[in-house]
Scaffold this active site. Structure first.
Site, mmCIF file in Angstrom:
data_model
loop_
_atom_site.group_PDB
_atom_site.id
_atom_site.type_symbol
_atom_site.label_atom_id
_atom_site.label_comp_id
_atom_site.label_asym_id
_atom_site.label_seq_id
_atom_site.Cartn_x
_atom_site.Cartn_y
_atom_site.Cartn_z
ATOM 1 N N TYR A 1 0.838 -1.202 0.000
ATOM 2 C CA TYR A 1 0.000 0.000 0.000
ATOM 3 C C TYR A 1 0.878 1.259 0.000
ATOM 4 O O TYR A 1 0.657 2.192 -0.765
ATOM 5 C CB TYR A 1 -0.906 -0.019 1.224
ATOM 6 C CG TYR A 1 -1.838 1.161 1.343
ATOM 7 C CD1 TYR A 1 -3.036 1.187 0.645
ATOM 8 C CD2 TYR A 1 -1.526 2.244 2.169
ATOM 9 C CE1 TYR A 1 -3.907 2.268 0.767
ATOM 10 C CE2 TYR A 1 -2.381 3.322 2.300
ATOM 11 C CZ TYR A 1 -3.571 3.331 1.594
ATOM 12 O OH TYR A 1 -4.422 4.402 1.715
ATOM 13 N N LYS B 1 1.141 4.368 -2.763
ATOM 14 C CA LYS B 1 0.851 5.755 -2.399
ATOM 15 C C LYS B 1 2.069 6.657 -2.632
ATOM 16 O O LYS B 1 1.920 7.826 -2.995
ATOM 17 C CB LYS B 1 0.394 5.823 -0.943
ATOM 18 C CG LYS B 1 -1.029 5.314 -0.727
ATOM 19 C CD LYS B 1 -2.052 6.152 -1.489
ATOM 20 C CE LYS B 1 -3.474 5.771 -1.131
ATOM 21 N NZ LYS B 1 -4.489 6.582 -1.826
#
Length: 262
Positions: free
Chosen positions: A156, A160
């Protein structure tokens, strides 16, 4: 909401992705209630319909942001039916947590496809329409997890981090088109996605409360009004970002001991 040069506020057209739940839903409602015509985008048709029932200024559009042709068609349809977009609030996201090398690389790359690829496709479709209409604002949801490497959040966080880089590049390359870019980097936010993470990876979040979506949007609005490129919602979030820049090894060691007990 303060006006920003090149953007008519309120009363413009906003596209909000990930609008069926979480931060996207809260953003769509806030924009509609302050006079914006909102194109609410998600793959969850039922969630969009429930949102539209709550706010007459919201128009639902079902679209998968990982499909370039579908995203392009969406932006054209919004332009025909509502007018040229003046703001994009891109919140579409998924999250899988766990040790990075324990995951199938294909699953990690699928996460990148949604988080970074979905952002790239949406921005690529929206920017020309904004520029043709005189400019606008791109609000991209990043994460403090894309700045501060958190054990069990590697896939994740990497996606990002790519979104953060995209925000800076688009801002630099399209400033002359009247495009303003804001990247919002919150910590954990109380959304259905966080509830799933708390259930599936309790060691990562535990019982700690996240920010509310409204706190994230308040930070977004303040940053837009001040013409900033970054927003770090929540107490201590900017301090984490600063610590990562000034003392990365110390911060990484602390996080490793807190999250995985090493």
């Amino acid at each position: 909401m303060a006006s920003v040069p090149g953007v008519s506020v309120p009363g413009g057209v906003a596209i909000v992705t990930g609008a069926a739940s979480g931060i996207g839903r809260a953003a769509a409602l806030r924009l509609a209630r302050t006079g914006w015509a909102v194109a609410a985008v998600d793959v969850d048709a039922a969630g969009l319909d429930a949102l539209a029932e709550q706010a007459p200024g919201v128009r639902p559009f079902v679209c998968d942001v990982t499909e370039q042709e579908a995203v392009g068609a969406l932006v054209r349809e919004v332009g025909r039916e509502l007018g040229p977009p003046r703001r994009l609030v891109h919140c579409a996201a998924v999250a899988d947590m766990g040790r990075l090398l324990d995951a199938d690389p294909a699953d990690t790359l699928r996460l990148m496809e949604v988080l970074y690829g979905g952002t790239l496709r949406t921005v690529r479709a929206v920017v020309p329409a904004m520029a043709a209409g005189g400019g606008g604002q791109l609000v991209l949801l990043g994460s403090i997890g894309g700045w501060v490497p958190v054990p069990l959040g590697g896939a994740y966080g990497a996606a990002k981090a790519a979104v953060h880089y995209l925000a800076e590049i688009v801002a630099a390359e399209h400033r002359g088109d009247g495009i303003r870019v804001l990247c919002v980097c919150p910590p954990a936010v109380e959304t259905p996605m966080l509830a799933r993470i708390r259930r599936d990876s309790p060691e990562l979040i535990g019982k700690r409360r996240g920010l509310s979506p409204e706190q994230v949007l308040d930070s977004m609005d303040r940053a837009l009004a001040r013409g900033r490129a970054w927003a770090f919602p929540g107490r201590g979030t900017r301090a984490l970002w600063t610590a990562r820049r000034l003392a990365p090894r110390v911060l990484s060691g602390l996080l490793g001991r807190v999250v995985v007990g090493k």
